[in-house]
Design a protein around this motif. Sequence first.
Motif, short mmCIF file in Angstrom:
data_model
loop_
_atom_site.label_atom_id
_atom_site.label_comp_id
_atom_site.label_asym_id
_atom_site.label_seq_id
_atom_site.Cartn_x
_atom_site.Cartn_y
_atom_site.Cartn_z
N PRO A 74 0.81 -1.23 0.00
CA PRO A 74 0.00 0.00 0.00
C PRO A 74 0.84 1.26 0.00
N GLY A 75 2.02 1.22 0.63
CA GLY A 75 2.87 2.40 0.64
C GLY A 75 3.34 2.77 -0.75
N PHE A 76 3.71 1.77 -1.55
CA PHE A 76 4.14 2.03 -2.92
C PHE A 76 3.03 2.68 -3.73
N TRP A 77 1.81 2.15 -3.62
CA TRP A 77 0.70 2.68 -4.40
C TRP A 77 0.27 4.06 -3.91
N LEU A 78 0.43 4.33 -2.64
CA LEU A 78 0.14 5.68 -2.16
C LEU A 78 1.15 6.68 -2.71
N ILE A 79 2.42 6.26 -2.80
CA ILE A 79 3.42 7.12 -3.43
C ILE A 79 3.05 7.38 -4.88
N ALA A 80 2.64 6.33 -5.60
CA ALA A 80 2.25 6.48 -7.01
C ALA A 80 1.06 7.42 -7.15
N LEU A 81 0.05 7.25 -6.28
CA LEU A 81 -1.13 8.11 -6.33
C LEU A 81 -0.77 9.54 -5.97
N LEU A 82 0.06 9.71 -4.96
CA LEU A 82 0.50 11.05 -4.57
C LEU A 82 1.25 11.72 -5.71
N CYS A 83 2.06 10.95 -6.40
CA CYS A 83 2.84 11.49 -7.50
C CYS A 83 1.94 12.04 -8.59
N VAL A 84 0.95 11.26 -9.01
CA VAL A 84 0.08 11.71 -10.11
C VAL A 84 -0.76 12.90 -9.70
N LEU A 85 -1.27 12.90 -8.48
CA LEU A 85 -2.10 14.02 -8.03
C LEU A 85 -1.29 15.29 -7.85
N PHE A 86 -0.12 15.16 -7.23
CA PHE A 86 0.71 16.33 -6.99
C PHE A 86 1.20 16.95 -8.29
N TYR A 87 1.80 16.12 -9.17
CA TYR A 87 2.35 16.66 -10.40
C TYR A 87 1.26 17.13 -11.35
N THR A 88 0.08 16.49 -11.32
CA THR A 88 -1.01 16.95 -12.17
C THR A 88 -1.55 18.29 -11.71
N SER A 89 -1.41 18.58 -10.42
CA SER A 89 -1.87 19.87 -9.91
C SER A 89 -0.87 20.99 -10.20
N LEU A 90 0.36 20.63 -10.62
CA LEU A 90 1.39 21.65 -10.83
C LEU A 90 1.92 21.71 -12.26
N ARG A 91 2.35 20.59 -12.82
CA ARG A 91 2.99 20.65 -14.14
C ARG A 91 2.03 21.14 -15.22
N PRO A 92 0.79 20.62 -15.34
CA PRO A 92 -0.13 21.21 -16.32
C PRO A 92 -0.46 22.67 -16.01
N PHE A 93 -0.46 23.02 -14.73
CA PHE A 93 -0.70 24.42 -14.37
C PHE A 93 0.37 25.32 -14.99
N LEU A 94 1.63 24.86 -15.02
CA LEU A 94 2.69 25.65 -15.63
C LEU A 94 2.44 25.89 -17.11
N LYS A 95 1.74 24.96 -17.77
CA LYS A 95 1.42 25.13 -19.19
C LYS A 95 0.46 26.29 -19.41
N PHE A 96 -0.34 26.62 -18.41
CA PHE A 96 -1.36 27.66 -18.55
C PHE A 96 -1.10 28.87 -17.65
N ALA A 97 -0.04 28.83 -16.84
CA ALA A 97 0.17 29.87 -15.83
C ALA A 97 0.36 31.25 -16.44
N THR A 98 1.11 31.34 -17.54
CA THR A 98 1.29 32.65 -18.16
C THR A 98 -0.03 33.20 -18.68
N ASP A 99 -0.88 32.32 -19.21
CA ASP A 99 -2.22 32.73 -19.63
C ASP A 99 -3.02 33.28 -18.46
N VAL A 100 -2.91 32.65 -17.29
CA VAL A 100 -3.62 33.12 -16.10
C VAL A 100 -3.17 34.53 -15.75
N LEU A 101 -1.86 34.78 -15.77
CA LEU A 101 -1.36 36.10 -15.42
C LEU A 101 -1.76 37.15 -16.45
N ILE A 102 -1.74 36.77 -17.71
CA ILE A 102 -2.09 37.72 -18.77
C ILE A 102 -3.57 38.08 -18.71
#
Length: 471
Positions: A267-295
Amino acid sequence: MTSIHDAADSPTRRWTVLFIVAVAMMMGYVFWDVVSPLSTTLKAPLGEGGMAWTAREYGFYAGSYSIFNIFLLMLFLGGVILDKCGIRFTGLLATGMMLAGAFVNWWALVRIVPTTYVNMPFTLFGLIPEHMKTQVLVSAIGFGMFGVGCDITGITVSKVVTKWFTGHELASAMGIQVAMARLGTASAISLSPVIAQSFGLSAPLLVGSLLLLIGFLMFVVYTFMDRMKDEKEGTTQGNRHAEQDTVETQHKSPLLRSYIPLLLKNPGFWLIALLCVLFYTSLRPFLKFATDVLINKYGVDPVTAGWIVSLLPYGTIVLTPFFGSVYDRIGRGATLMLIGCALVFGCHVVLALPVVNATWVATVVMVLLGVAFSLVPSAMWPSVPKLVPMSLLGTSYSIIYYVQNIGLMLAPMFIGNIIDQHTFADGHVDFTMPMSVFALLALAATLTAALLLFMDKRHHYGLEQANIKTK
């Protein structure tokens, strides 16, 4: 007298290795985000120097990074190749794939006019445009090829660092590697608009491709150092590669086959995997649109917006090694992950509030997101070797990257569709709903991190313990 093992394990040699592979990985992160601050320009009309891409087309392009990794199972294949064929072969293959995909991406922007269209045979439940520019499709194919190479390079570099730093400054080394990757991201976001204004829209992609060539050559240098380490340590080559760890000879033993079910039931391994996808999905795609947000929300010009967004990765350059050092010496890895996820959630909530539109607020939020972007990776990646055996480390990282890629593919496409739905006739975008989606992802990551902390206390994974072994 210095023993053979001590010579192969000298601090100078292992830190030199870290620098070499970290630079190779950093070049990949430069190209990954080189288009991110150009999204507004890409969507501009042809007469204004843009490519007239829609938000859906840009979202599809941004998500195409993960398409081959997911649908062709390339990450699983990469993990198997890494564990079976070794670091040197896999690293050269992966960095070469990054380079090839980057040049295809650049060629599409230069050679294919944005006035020809192609009909897509499938739309992935409406996330992929039915009718899109041929230029977008070919660019996405190149970006997908790059994505295969970049992620396999990532798991290879993680195994390199683990191989050279286990029992030493593992989290610090991984923190420095992540910090250099963030330097690549920050450089791309801050400098790409300047290069595009001076030399044209495709110029940043050409620069990124040339940097990937340097990264490939850096990994060639590493292969010689890695071979020397194996020869000095007397590693048996067998019928495969001289670099294979003694533990990895267990591939021939039935004992190894018992590891995989244990991995799947961990379960620890899968929690790390789940945490990874949720955390990076909340940040890396945001970087793709962040300049648009500021503009759109804060009225910032594109170049300034790029510099403000670059505060996020720039802040990680110093903080990620620092938090890695804290994990090495004090521990508290699960706690660091929880704090980082909670910080991302709070920042996204602020950006989602329509009444908060002061530029200084956005600047502070980017700095805080940079802190969070340091906290979680500095603890998450060094925690994986505490949960899995070294002989399955490549496969384990590939599973985590595969799960992560699902989010990195779907989120930009989903956000692109939402942005199109909330774009007014004058081109202005209301980012309240897109930012609310990012906030929900960060909330889910926070809850997952809290559960991981609870499971660590229950199962004694050692995530709260220091990495440096005391004699």
